[in-house]
Design an enzyme around this catalytic site. Structure first.
Site, PDB file in Angstrom:
ATOM      1  N   GLU A   1      -7.088  -2.308   7.826  1.00  0.00           N
ATOM      2  CA  GLU A   1      -8.268  -2.851   7.142  1.00  0.00           C
ATOM      3  C   GLU A   1      -8.347  -4.382   7.183  1.00  0.00           C
ATOM      4  O   GLU A   1      -9.363  -4.967   6.805  1.00  0.00           O
ATOM      5  CB  GLU A   1      -8.288  -2.384   5.679  1.00  0.00           C
ATOM      6  CG  GLU A   1      -8.547  -0.904   5.491  1.00  0.00           C
ATOM      7  CD  GLU A   1      -7.278  -0.045   5.577  1.00  0.00           C
ATOM      8  OE1 GLU A   1      -6.272  -0.493   6.188  1.00  0.00           O
ATOM      9  OE2 GLU A   1      -7.296   1.067   5.041  1.00  0.00           O
TER      10      GLU A   1
ATOM     11  N   HIS B   1       2.377   4.621   1.037  1.00  0.00           N
ATOM     12  CA  HIS B   1       2.493   5.254   2.357  1.00  0.00           C
ATOM     13  C   HIS B   1       3.110   6.642   2.229  1.00  0.00           C
ATOM     14  O   HIS B   1       3.941   7.037   3.047  1.00  0.00           O
ATOM     15  CB  HIS B   1       3.339   4.393   3.292  1.00  0.00           C
ATOM     16  CG  HIS B   1       2.550   3.322   3.989  1.00  0.00           C
ATOM     17  ND1 HIS B   1       2.144   2.183   3.361  1.00  0.00           N
ATOM     18  CD2 HIS B   1       2.074   3.223   5.257  1.00  0.00           C
ATOM     19  CE1 HIS B   1       1.458   1.422   4.208  1.00  0.00           C
ATOM     20  NE2 HIS B   1       1.401   2.032   5.362  1.00  0.00           N
TER      21      HIS B   1
ATOM     22  N   GLU C   1       4.158   5.072  11.893  1.00  0.00           N
ATOM     23  CA  GLU C   1       4.770   4.164  10.909  1.00  0.00           C
ATOM     24  C   GLU C   1       6.111   4.711  10.417  1.00  0.00           C
ATOM     25  O   GLU C   1       7.065   3.948  10.219  1.00  0.00           O
ATOM     26  CB  GLU C   1       3.825   3.955   9.727  1.00  0.00           C
ATOM     27  CG  GLU C   1       2.630   3.085  10.068  1.00  0.00           C
ATOM     28  CD  GLU C   1       1.722   2.858   8.871  1.00  0.00           C
ATOM     29  OE1 GLU C   1       1.344   1.710   8.638  1.00  0.00           O
ATOM     30  OE2 GLU C   1       1.378   3.837   8.163  1.00  0.00           O
TER      31      GLU C   1
ATOM     32  N   HIS D   1      -1.945  -3.928   9.221  1.00  0.00           N
ATOM     33  CA  HIS D   1      -2.728  -3.110   8.266  1.00  0.00           C
ATOM     34  C   HIS D   1      -4.157  -3.020   8.779  1.00  0.00           C
ATOM     35  O   HIS D   1      -4.859  -4.044   8.879  1.00  0.00           O
ATOM     36  CB  HIS D   1      -2.649  -3.784   6.889  1.00  0.00           C
ATOM     37  CG  HIS D   1      -3.497  -3.199   5.810  1.00  0.00           C
ATOM     38  ND1 HIS D   1      -3.324  -1.922   5.329  1.00  0.00           N
ATOM     39  CD2 HIS D   1      -4.520  -3.744   5.089  1.00  0.00           C
ATOM     40  CE1 HIS D   1      -4.214  -1.709   4.357  1.00  0.00           C
ATOM     41  NE2 HIS D   1      -4.950  -2.797   4.204  1.00  0.00           N
TER      42      HIS D   1
ATOM     43  N   HIS E   1      -1.957   6.699   9.037  1.00  0.00           N
ATOM     44  CA  HIS E   1      -1.440   6.092   7.804  1.00  0.00           C
ATOM     45  C   HIS E   1      -0.321   6.954   7.208  1.00  0.00           C
ATOM     46  O   HIS E   1      -0.580   8.063   6.755  1.00  0.00           O
ATOM     47  CB  HIS E   1      -2.576   5.924   6.793  1.00  0.00           C
ATOM     48  CG  HIS E   1      -2.100   5.447   5.467  1.00  0.00           C
ATOM     49  ND1 HIS E   1      -1.674   4.149   5.258  1.00  0.00           N
ATOM     50  CD2 HIS E   1      -1.920   6.083   4.290  1.00  0.00           C
ATOM     51  CE1 HIS E   1      -1.279   4.019   4.009  1.00  0.00           C
ATOM     52  NE2 HIS E   1      -1.416   5.174   3.407  1.00  0.00           N
TER      53      HIS E   1
ATOM     54  N   GLU F   1       0.848  -1.196   0.000  1.00  0.00           N
ATOM     55  CA  GLU F   1       0.000   0.000   0.000  1.00  0.00           C
ATOM     56  C   GLU F   1       0.885   1.248   0.000  1.00  0.00           C
ATOM     57  O   GLU F   1       1.854   1.305   0.773  1.00  0.00           O
ATOM     58  CB  GLU F   1      -0.853  -0.048   1.276  1.00  0.00           C
ATOM     59  CG  GLU F   1      -1.742   1.124   1.515  1.00  0.00           C
ATOM     60  CD  GLU F   1      -2.471   0.977   2.858  1.00  0.00           C
ATOM     61  OE1 GLU F   1      -3.678   1.167   2.877  1.00  0.00           O
ATOM     62  OE2 GLU F   1      -1.813   0.684   3.892  1.00  0.00           O
TER      63      GLU F   1
ATOM     64  N   ASP G   1       3.521  -1.983   6.311  1.00  0.00           N
ATOM     65  CA  ASP G   1       2.519  -2.824   6.976  1.00  0.00           C
ATOM     66  C   ASP G   1       2.960  -4.291   7.047  1.00  0.00           C
ATOM     67  O   ASP G   1       2.391  -5.074   7.822  1.00  0.00           O
ATOM     68  CB  ASP G   1       1.171  -2.738   6.241  1.00  0.00           C
ATOM     69  CG  ASP G   1       0.537  -1.356   6.346  1.00  0.00           C
ATOM     70  OD1 ASP G   1       1.137  -0.467   6.973  1.00  0.00           O
ATOM     71  OD2 ASP G   1      -0.556  -1.168   5.781  1.00  0.00           O
TER      72      ASP G   1
HETATM   73 ZN    ZN Z   1       0.490   1.369   7.064  1.00  0.00          ZN
HETATM   74 MN    MN Z   2      -2.202  -0.039   5.898  1.00  0.00          MN
END
Ligand code: ZN
Ligand code: MN
Length: 264
Positions: A120, A33, A180, A118, A175, A31, A42
């Site tokens: 989701e 970032h 992170e 992650h 996010h 994904e 993630d």
């Molecule tokens: Zn992430």
């Molecule tokens: Mn994520």
């Protein structure tokens, strides 16, 4: 040696046969970032935490992580319309998790920790675990114990207060933000370029989602809050808090009781 994939099969088998052997399965995502970071935090962060916890526990292994996850959502990951973000259907993720647990069980493992990286993924992990436990009952295995966790839930309010003196916007808006980015600066500095951090206000969303999404609601950077205040030191603190908390939870819930096989 904690990495399952790096073992020869006989060494793996002898570890699995040790009573109480536990395996971590990191579940990540591919994904975007933001412009300042690689697309795999993630995956790499939960893998690094699982490895560090395993080093402390002994008698535990880290399985190769799932490098793909459920579809990025606009309010927690920028959205699945973003270039680079590469996601699985929910059913695929559930079934993949079920299949992997089934294989670990076939090898003799009865203790599994699903380490989510992650946001989701959460409920799809629950579903995969539920399917695996139900299936194991059907074949008479009733001593399968599984823990599901998302590593950020181990960051205490005290640590949040320390790392976010100007206020905390919540994990969904983190996010590509301070957490992170700091963890990646600590763990994989070569995958972060802080000169490319885009400093912007936290994203603002209405209390609902519309589909198809309106891409203009996602900040142009792809991040949902600014990583400007990320530092390696914060990453080190976050890592310690997560590793300590998770090791403690695992020790508590998978106490070194005799490994008793129960059949129906
Ligand atoms: Zn992430
Ligand atoms: Mn994520």
């Amino acid at each position: 040696m904690a990495q399952m994939a790096e073992l020869d099969w006989m060494t793996y088998q002898s570890m699995v046969e040790t009573p109480g052997c536990l395996i971590f399965l990191p579940v990540g995502a591919l994904e975007q970032h933001g412009p300042h970071m690689s697309m795999n935090p993630d995956v790499l962060i939960p893998q690094a935490i699982a490895t560090a916890v395993t080093d402390r526990l002994g008698n535990a292994l880290v399985a190769p992580p799932l490098a793909y996850g459920y579809k990025s959502q606009q309010q927690s990951g920028g959205g699945n319309h973003m270039p680079g973000t590469t996601s699985l259907d929910g059913q695929t993720l559930c079934c993949t998790i079920r299949d992997l647990i089934r294989e670990f069980v076939r090898h003799g493992i009865r203790r599994v920790v699903l380490m989510n990286g992650h946001y989701e993924n959460s409920m799809f992990i629950v579903e995969g675990v539920d399917l695996a436990i139900r299936e194991s009952h059907h074949i008479g295995i009733n001593n399968l114990n599984i823990m599901i966790l998302s590593y950020w839930d181990f960051v205490s309010d005290d640590t949040i207060g320390q790392l976010y003196p100007d206020g905390f916007t919540g994990w969904d808006l983190e996010h590509g933000g301070v957490m992170e980015t700091s963890l990646m600066m600590h763990l994989y500095p070569e995958l972060v370029d802080i000169s490319k951090i885009v400093d912007h206000e936290p994203a603002q969303f209405p209390p609902y989602d519309m589909f198809p999404v309106d891409p203009s609601l996602t900040p142009a950077s792809g991040t949902l809050s600014s990583a400007k205040n990320a530092t390696r030191e914060k990453g080190k603190i976050l890592m310690e808090v997560c590793v300590n908390g998770i090791a403690e939870a695992v020790r508590t819930k998978f106490a070194p009781v005799p490994h008793v096989s129960v059949s129906t």
